[in-house]
Design an enzyme around this catalytic site. Structure first.
Site, PDB file in Angstrom:
ATOM      1  N   GLU A 234     -11.879  25.940  -6.322  1.00 21.84           N
ATOM      2  CA  GLU A 234     -12.963  23.947  -5.635  1.00 21.84           C
ATOM      3  C   GLU A 234     -13.523  23.413  -6.838  1.00 21.84           C
ATOM      4  O   GLU A 234     -13.594  21.546  -7.188  1.00 21.84           O
ATOM      5  CB  GLU A 234     -13.803  24.153  -5.144  1.00 21.84           C
ATOM      6  CG  GLU A 234     -12.930  24.708  -3.619  1.00 21.84           C
ATOM      7  CD  GLU A 234     -12.275  23.735  -2.684  1.00 21.84           C
ATOM      8  OE1 GLU A 234     -12.296  22.684  -3.510  1.00 21.84           O
ATOM      9  OE2 GLU A 234     -11.105  24.820  -2.207  1.00 21.84           O
TER      10      GLU A 234
ATOM     11  N   THR B  60     -10.079   1.977  24.109  1.00 25.50           N
ATOM     12  CA  THR B  60     -10.940   1.643  25.878  1.00 25.50           C
ATOM     13  C   THR B  60     -12.048   0.869  25.608  1.00 25.50           C
ATOM     14  O   THR B  60     -12.146   0.003  26.989  1.00 25.50           O
ATOM     15  CB  THR B  60     -10.621   2.970  26.293  1.00 25.50           C
ATOM     16  OG1 THR B  60      -9.523   3.984  26.044  1.00 25.50           O
ATOM     17  CG2 THR B  60     -11.732   3.040  27.551  1.00 25.50           C
TER      18      THR B  60
ATOM     19  N   PRO C  17      -4.681   3.684  16.292  1.00 26.52           N
ATOM     20  CA  PRO C  17      -4.504   5.592  16.129  1.00 26.52           C
ATOM     21  C   PRO C  17      -5.678   6.011  17.277  1.00 26.52           C
ATOM     22  O   PRO C  17      -6.657   5.094  17.560  1.00 26.52           O
ATOM     23  CB  PRO C  17      -4.863   5.604  14.892  1.00 26.52           C
ATOM     24  CG  PRO C  17      -5.303   4.861  14.516  1.00 26.52           C
ATOM     25  CD  PRO C  17      -5.479   3.716  15.591  1.00 26.52           C
ATOM     26  N   PRO C  18      -5.899   6.812  18.092  1.00 31.14           N
ATOM     27  CA  PRO C  18      -6.959   7.389  18.703  1.00 31.14           C
ATOM     28  C   PRO C  18      -8.269   7.223  18.089  1.00 31.14           C
ATOM     29  O   PRO C  18      -8.574   7.780  17.281  1.00 31.14           O
ATOM     30  CB  PRO C  18      -6.449   9.068  19.157  1.00 31.14           C
ATOM     31  CG  PRO C  18      -5.258   9.039  18.729  1.00 31.14           C
ATOM     32  CD  PRO C  18      -5.154   8.172  17.021  1.00 31.14           C
TER      33      PRO C  18
ATOM     34  N   THR D  79     -10.378   4.628  18.414  1.00 32.87           N
ATOM     35  CA  THR D  79     -10.624   3.666  17.334  1.00 32.87           C
ATOM     36  C   THR D  79     -11.503   2.787  18.542  1.00 32.87           C
ATOM     37  O   THR D  79     -11.529   1.356  18.467  1.00 32.87           O
ATOM     38  CB  THR D  79      -9.274   2.723  17.150  1.00 32.87           C
ATOM     39  OG1 THR D  79      -8.715   2.627  17.235  1.00 32.87           O
ATOM     40  CG2 THR D  79      -9.314   3.365  15.571  1.00 32.87           C
TER      41      THR D  79
HETATM   42  P1  ADP Z   1      -9.545   4.998  21.995  1.00 32.75           P
HETATM   43  O1  ADP Z   1      -9.461   4.009  23.276  1.00 32.75           O
HETATM   44  O2  ADP Z   1      -8.899   4.083  21.337  1.00 32.75           O
HETATM   45  O3  ADP Z   1      -8.676   6.180  21.940  1.00 32.75           O
HETATM   46  P2  ADP Z   1     -12.108   5.155  22.546  1.00 32.75           P
HETATM   47  O4  ADP Z   1     -12.553   3.691  23.297  1.00 32.75           O
HETATM   48  O5  ADP Z   1     -11.881   5.707  23.788  1.00 32.75           O
HETATM   49  O6  ADP Z   1     -10.975   4.906  21.964  1.00 32.75           O
HETATM   50  O7  ADP Z   1     -13.022   5.445  21.659  1.00 32.75           O
HETATM   51  C1  ADP Z   1     -13.920   6.413  22.140  1.00 32.75           C
HETATM   52  C2  ADP Z   1     -15.697   6.368  22.189  1.00 32.75           C
HETATM   53  O8  ADP Z   1     -15.519   6.116  20.156  1.00 32.75           O
HETATM   54  C3  ADP Z   1     -16.189   5.487  22.714  1.00 32.75           C
HETATM   55  O9  ADP Z   1     -16.374   5.131  24.020  1.00 32.75           O
HETATM   56  C4  ADP Z   1     -17.182   5.282  21.238  1.00 32.75           C
HETATM   57  O10 ADP Z   1     -18.339   6.267  21.842  1.00 32.75           O
HETATM   58  C5  ADP Z   1     -16.284   5.036  20.129  1.00 32.75           C
HETATM   59  N1  ADP Z   1     -16.017   4.097  18.911  1.00 32.75           N
HETATM   60  C6  ADP Z   1     -14.728   4.145  18.974  1.00 32.75           C
HETATM   61  N2  ADP Z   1     -14.817   3.562  18.414  1.00 32.75           N
HETATM   62  C7  ADP Z   1     -16.260   2.193  18.338  1.00 32.75           C
HETATM   63  C8  ADP Z   1     -16.580   1.305  17.626  1.00 32.75           C
HETATM   64  N3  ADP Z   1     -15.775   0.696  17.248  1.00 32.75           N
HETATM   65  N4  ADP Z   1     -17.822   0.634  17.482  1.00 32.75           N
HETATM   66  C9  ADP Z   1     -18.438   1.867  18.573  1.00 32.75           C
HETATM   67  N5  ADP Z   1     -18.137   3.018  19.395  1.00 32.75           N
HETATM   68  C10 ADP Z   1     -16.824   3.459  18.580  1.00 32.75           C
HETATM   69 ZN    ZN Z   2      -7.203  22.526  -2.963  1.00 33.32          ZN
HETATM   70 MG    MG Z   3      -8.478   5.620  24.891  1.00 32.50          MG
END
Ligand code: ADP
Ligand code: ZN
Ligand code: MG
Length: 650
Positions: A474, A257, A251-252, A254
């Site tokens: 709530e 990159t 998922p996005p 995570t």
């Molecule tokens: P994706 O490419 O999966 O959408 P990214 O790699 O761009 O996600 O992650 C975005 C930001 O979230 C990273 O630059 C980092 O700061 C943070 N992040 C995501 N996963 C981690 C992780 N496992 N550990 C530390 N930072 C993370």
């Molecule tokens: Zn509710």
């Molecule tokens: Mg990414």
């Protein structure tokens, strides 16, 4: 494809096997040039004539008779008249003033003799239309005026050159300048092939595996890639087919990159990257040529990493494309990518990584051996993963000693790494706003809410009636949840409106990550979800629309119990639906007949009804607590889980 700026294409790249730019691009270019030239011509005419004023022939004749004219040149259509240096300006002004209205440019308005004198100090050339005046030559001679006929022959060719070709050259120069500025767009006329940045390139990413918290399995798979980049001989000697490409799936946010960069950082090699989404707005042929250039550069810089982000944007399955010929750009890019991957000299240590959150849409050709035959799953972090990610990002900011990250991790079930990084940053921003030297726990909990539930919006004010309703709703959730055997602790109840839709909300945190849930727990969850609506009914005898999300979620759980977990009385243990792909939202496939479908609905509604009755019963039995806590909430707007339990026990 759908856009049509003329300055984006690439037909002249040597070795290009892409078709030239589309016809309409040429048309665009031509139209731009015409418009440009037209404007230039008008501008030239405007400026060149602006300081020469037209006068009437009679005025010219008068000037001549007064001996004020020094030189006259006969042009095709008009006469250019130059006044003598010593001409009496007062006399000139007098002659020119009477019929000033005929004079141009109008911007000078009414010309008074005084204005004329000012004008004449700078401008001594006038023109007037030719008039059939047989005696003119004689009078010019009599006054000793120099006169000549213009010898510049304005042949049509010269005219054409000066008015169309010269602008073309200027246009081209400007175009070159602009496309140079835009850098990576390359250009149709980019003969010199000055390829300014067609993709990202980092000599050193300075990211290591230590920067990626959790994701141990993904890191394990990627370590092999690092090793391969560092010691290719080891693999070659034994005859192992080297891993060429790996697909990071998840998922996005995570950390896909981030992981790819970490591989480059760990191996100490350059990192080339390209994002699939950029291709969407690109012109035919550009995508393919970018891919080609990327791999060319990667080959020269081996060992290195090539990273293709959001590969689904280019690598979408070709069979899925309903529209005819609508996506040849993407297809070309994809084909180029496949060709590059296949043709890549495997003795060169280039590792190709790609990332996607939609692996199911990828073209099968991409997943064949020798291409992205390896998949590395990058999941959302679990509790300890979240804590670790928070710790990584907390280390970059100033934290108060009393901060408890575990508590934050507990509150953020379902958050991806990017969300958590964002939370830390939000907390830091809040600390600054509050004038604190370091982040305290309160900043973090507020940041969690900011990121998860949308920014707090104090200006969305509920009227007191709405507020009462929301408060009872709530507290209904919280009470039902707390009063059941399988209860989940309540973290926080609030009726402060959030921007992201829900009015109030009750934050419940499971004490641990749950992978397995019993039937009783699921039923308890459904009851708590319906507790909001039940409370409204008990307290006001009314139903509001505020429960729609609750009902939706409750229904989803109940449906899962019937169709997937075999937990209904009617069907018993029977799989009626199979979860297709976990990254495809709601992509469950029914594996039963239509009549069965109707019976499923019946079972689901039975479960929901029973749970709703349970919730109502619990709340009726605890009517006092409901009122007491709800009234307290109305006055305080938000209460913590601990306070809630105190009130409940009171
Ligand atoms: P994706 O490419 O999966 O959408 P990214 O790699 O761009 O996600 O992650 C975005 C930001 O979230 C990273 O630059 C980092 O700061 C943070 N992040 C995501 N996963 C981690 C992780 N496992 N550990 C530390 N930072 C993370
Ligand atoms: Zn509710
Ligand atoms: Mg990414």
């Amino acid at each position: 494809m759908s856009q049509s700026t003329p300055n984006e294409s690439d037909s002249n790249t040597p070795g290009g096997n892409t078709p030239g730019p589309r016809k309409n691009q040429w048309v665009n270019l031509l139209v731009s040039w015409f418009i440009f030239t037209f404007v230039i011509n008008i501008a030239i005419n405007f400026f060149s004539s602006s300081h020469r004023m037209e006068i009437e022939y009679s005025q010219f004749a008068a000037l001549l008779d007064e001996g004020l004219v020094k030189r006259v040149r006969f042009e095709d259509e008009y006469l250019l008249i130059e006044l003598g240096d010593g001409a009496n300006l007062d006399a000139v002004a007098r002659i020119l003033t009477p019929s000033e209205t005929a004079n141009r440019p109008r911007s000078m308005g009414m010309m008074t003799p005084k204005k004329w004198r000012e004008h004449l100090r700078e401008n001594r050339v006038f023109y007037t239309g030719k008039v059939d005046d047989p005696g003119l030559n004689g009078r010019l001679l009599a006054h000793g005026v120099d006169f000549s006929r213009s010898i510049v022959v304005h042949s049509p060719i010269v005219n054409f050159l000066s008015s169309w070709v010269v602008p073309l050259v200027i246009f081209y120069l400007i175009y070159r300048f602009i496309s140079g500025r835009l850098g990576h767009m390359g250009g149709m006329m980019n003969v010199g092939k000055s390829k300014a940045k067609m993709y990202g390139m980092e000599k050193s990413t300075r990211v290591s595996f230590a920067d990626v918290a959790g994701q141990e399995e993904a890191k394990e798979s990627l370590r092999e890639m690092v090793d391969f980049l560092n010691h290719p001989d080891k693999y070659r000697d034994i005859g192992a087919r080297q891993p060429k490409g790996a697909l990071l799936v998840g998922p996005p946010g995570t950390g896909k990159t981030l992981l790819a960069k970490a591989v480059a950082g760990e191996a100490g090699v350059p990192f080339f990257s390209l994002s699939g989404s950029e291709f969407v707005e690109m012109f035919v042929g550009v995508g393919a040529s970018r891919v080609r250039d990327l791999f060319e550069q990667a080959g020269k810089n081996a060992p290195c990493i090539v990273f293709i982000d959001e590969i689904d944007a280019i690598g979408k399955s070709r069979d899925n494309q309903a529209q005819m010929g609508g996506n040849d750009e993407r297809e070309q890019t994809l084909n180029q990518l496949l060709a590059e991957m296949d043709g890549f000299d495997s003795s060169k240590s280039v590792v190709i990584l790609a990332a996607t959150n939609r692996p199911e849409v990828l073209d099968k050709a991409l997943l064949r051996p020798g291409r992205f035959d390896r998949r590395i799953i990058v999941e959302k972090p679990d509790l300890s993963g979240r804590e670790a990610i928070l710790a990584v990002h907390a280390a970059k900011v100033k934290m108060d000693g009393g901060v408890n990250l575990k508590e934050i991790a507990l509150m953020t079930s379902g958050a991806a790494g990017a969300d958590l990084a964002n939370m830390i940053n939000e907390a830091a921003l809040r600390a600054v706003r509050m004038g604190r030297p370091a982040i305290v726990q309160e900043d973090l909990t507020e940041a969690v809410e900011t990121v998860i539930a949308g920014k707090e919006k104090k200006d969305r004010i509920l009227n007191s009636e709405e507020k009462r309703l929301v408060a009872y709703h709530e507290v209904g959730h919280a009470l039902v949840s707390a009063l059941q055997k399988h209860s989940t602790p309540v973290q926080k109840i609030t009726i402060v409106p959030r921007t992201m839709g829900s009015l109030g909300y009750t934050l419940q945190t499971p004490e641990d990550e749950r992978y397995l849930m019993t039937r009783g727990e699921l039923l308890a969850q459904i009851s708590s979800l319906l507790g909001g609506r039940a409370a409204e009914e008990i307290a006001f005898g009314e139903k509001s629309t505020g429960a729609s999300n609750d009902i939706e979620r409750a229904t989803k759980i109940a449906r899962g119990m019937v169709t997937q977990y075999g937990m209904s009385d009617g069907f018993g243990v029977m799989g009626l639906e199979s979860a297709q792909n976990q990254y495809l939202d709601g992509g469950n496939v029914m594996t039963c007949s239509e009549e069965t479908g109707a019976r499923i609905d019946e079972e689901v509604s039975k479960i929901i009804k029973a749970c709703y009755e349970d919730a109502k019963k619990l709340l009726s039995e605890n009517r006092d607590s409901l009122s007491r806590i709800a009234e307290y909430l109305i006055s305080e707007e938000s209460i913590t889980g601990a306070r809630f339990m105190e009130l409940l026990r009171a």
